[in-house]
Design an enzyme around this catalytic site. Structure first.
Site, PDB file in Angstrom:
ATOM      1  N   CYS A  85       0.850  -1.183   0.000  1.00 13.64           N
ATOM      2  CA  CYS A  85       0.000   0.000   0.000  1.00 13.64           C
ATOM      3  C   CYS A  85       0.889   1.239   0.000  1.00 13.64           C
ATOM      4  O   CYS A  85       1.705   1.417   0.917  1.00 13.64           O
ATOM      5  CB  CYS A  85      -0.874  -0.025   1.246  1.00 13.64           C
ATOM      6  N   CYS A 198      -1.031   3.750  -6.427  1.00 12.15           N
ATOM      7  CA  CYS A 198      -1.947   3.146  -5.452  1.00 12.15           C
ATOM      8  C   CYS A 198      -2.129   1.697  -5.895  1.00 12.15           C
ATOM      9  O   CYS A 198      -2.402   1.431  -7.070  1.00 12.15           O
ATOM     10  CB  CYS A 198      -3.292   3.873  -5.450  1.00 12.15           C
TER      11      CYS A 198
HETATM   12  N1  DGL Z   1      -4.167   0.664  -1.816  1.00 12.56           N
HETATM   13  C1  DGL Z   1      -3.740   1.795  -1.109  1.00 12.56           C
HETATM   14  C2  DGL Z   1      -2.524   2.489  -1.740  1.00 12.56           C
HETATM   15  O1  DGL Z   1      -1.723   1.853  -2.394  1.00 12.56           O
HETATM   16  C3  DGL Z   1      -4.684   2.768  -0.466  1.00 12.56           C
HETATM   17  C4  DGL Z   1      -6.125   2.812  -0.800  1.00 12.56           C
HETATM   18  C5  DGL Z   1      -6.930   3.469   0.309  1.00 12.56           C
HETATM   19  O2  DGL Z   1      -7.217   2.791   1.282  1.00 12.56           O
HETATM   20  O3  DGL Z   1      -7.213   4.689   0.212  1.00 12.56           O
HETATM   21  O4  DGL Z   1      -2.308   3.649  -1.534  1.00 12.56           O
END
Ligand code: DGL
Length: 272
Positions: A85, A198
């Site tokens: 993430c 993301c």
């Molecule tokens: N998947 C996450 C990222 O790579 C964040 C998504 C979220 O929870 O806002 O930033």
């Protein structure tokens, strides 16, 4: 007594590897890793209780991720935790490393560097959560290339929501429509590379590539992140000799070390 080691085989006392994201975003990273390393026990944690991470403050993320990591250590005793993430990584990784010294962390950060180095237009785009794109880490990554390059940042919370909650049953048209909207915005300002900052956006990689075809290259960090986990696993599994001195470890030294089933690394470069 010398120990024989199977190359690429993780022992680490059978401790597992844990991947963490706010929801389903880290799954493409998890799947890529597991396919290449089927003998490794890997767990996936979706922190749905705190989804989405992207609208939260840095302080809040440090707080909630510290609690989650503490519980994860207690439940799973992992050797490596992968923050699959970007939002969690740019916000909390340095603090987590300080608080949990016995754990190896691998973070996920937008692939800004390769995109800048390959950009001919001198202008790239980064698509991420609000928290990620506003973080000073992005500017730092761009500056570390030493290349003068404009970076246009767009926050896409709507896209995160779409992937998390609607992707599974969305039509191909819906997927293409929502993805193209962002590529068109980047195209309009003249970028020639878009970084998917993301992990959720990896679910739409084919659509991003299709919408960008021709003039825009699309970058993600999946290989970089999984490659880092694999290299940590390897060093965990090697018998190691660390050699001090300012120069690279000499070949002669490597050969002698190899006779004793040791892999030689420069002491100053070694990070465990
Ligand atoms: N998947 C996450 C990222 O790579 C964040 C998504 C979220 O929870 O806002 O930033």
């Amino acid at each position: 007594m010398r120990r024989r080691l199977e190359p690429n085989y993780l022992c680490m006392n059978d401790r597992c590897i844990v991947f963490i994201d706010s929801g389903i975003g880290g799954l493409p990273y998890y799947a890529y890793f597991v396919e290449r390393n089927p003998h490794i026990r890997a767990l996936y944690i979706a922190d749905r209780a705190h989804f989405p991470y992207g609208g939260k403050s840095k302080e809040e993320l440090v707080f909630l991720l510290s609690a989650l990591v503490a519980q994860t250590i207690e439940k799973c005793n992992p050797a490596i935790i992968v923050l699959a993430c970007n939002t969690a990584s740019v916000s909390a990784l340095p603090e987590l490393r300080k608080r949990f010294e016995g754990i190896l962390f691998v973070g996920t950060v937008p692939a800004v560097k390769p995109a800048i180095l390959a950009s001919k237009a001198g202008h790239i785009g980064v698509l991420g959560t609000a928290r990620t794109i506003e973080d000073s880490y992005i500017g730092g990554l761009a500056a570390s290339t030493g290349k003068d390059c404009k970076v246009t940042r767009i926050a896409a919370p709507e896209l995160v929501e779409f992937v998390e909650n609607s992707f599974l049953h969305a039509s191909d048209e819906e997927k293409m429509h929502i993805t193209k909207k962002y590529i068109d915005q980047f195209r309009a300002v003249g970028v020639d590379a878009v970084v998917l900052g993301c992990t959720h956006f990896l679910f739409l990689l084919p659509e991003f590539k299709q919408a960008a075809t021709g003039d825009i290259a699309v970058y993600d960090s999946i290989e970089g992140v999984c490659g880092r986990v694999e290299s940590l696993m390897k060093t965990k599994n090697e018998n190691i000799a660390l050699v001090t001195g300012n120069n690279q470890v000499e070949d002669k030294w490597r050969e002698v070390a190899a006779l004793y089933n040791l892999k030689a690394y420069k002491f100053e470069d070694f990070d465990g």
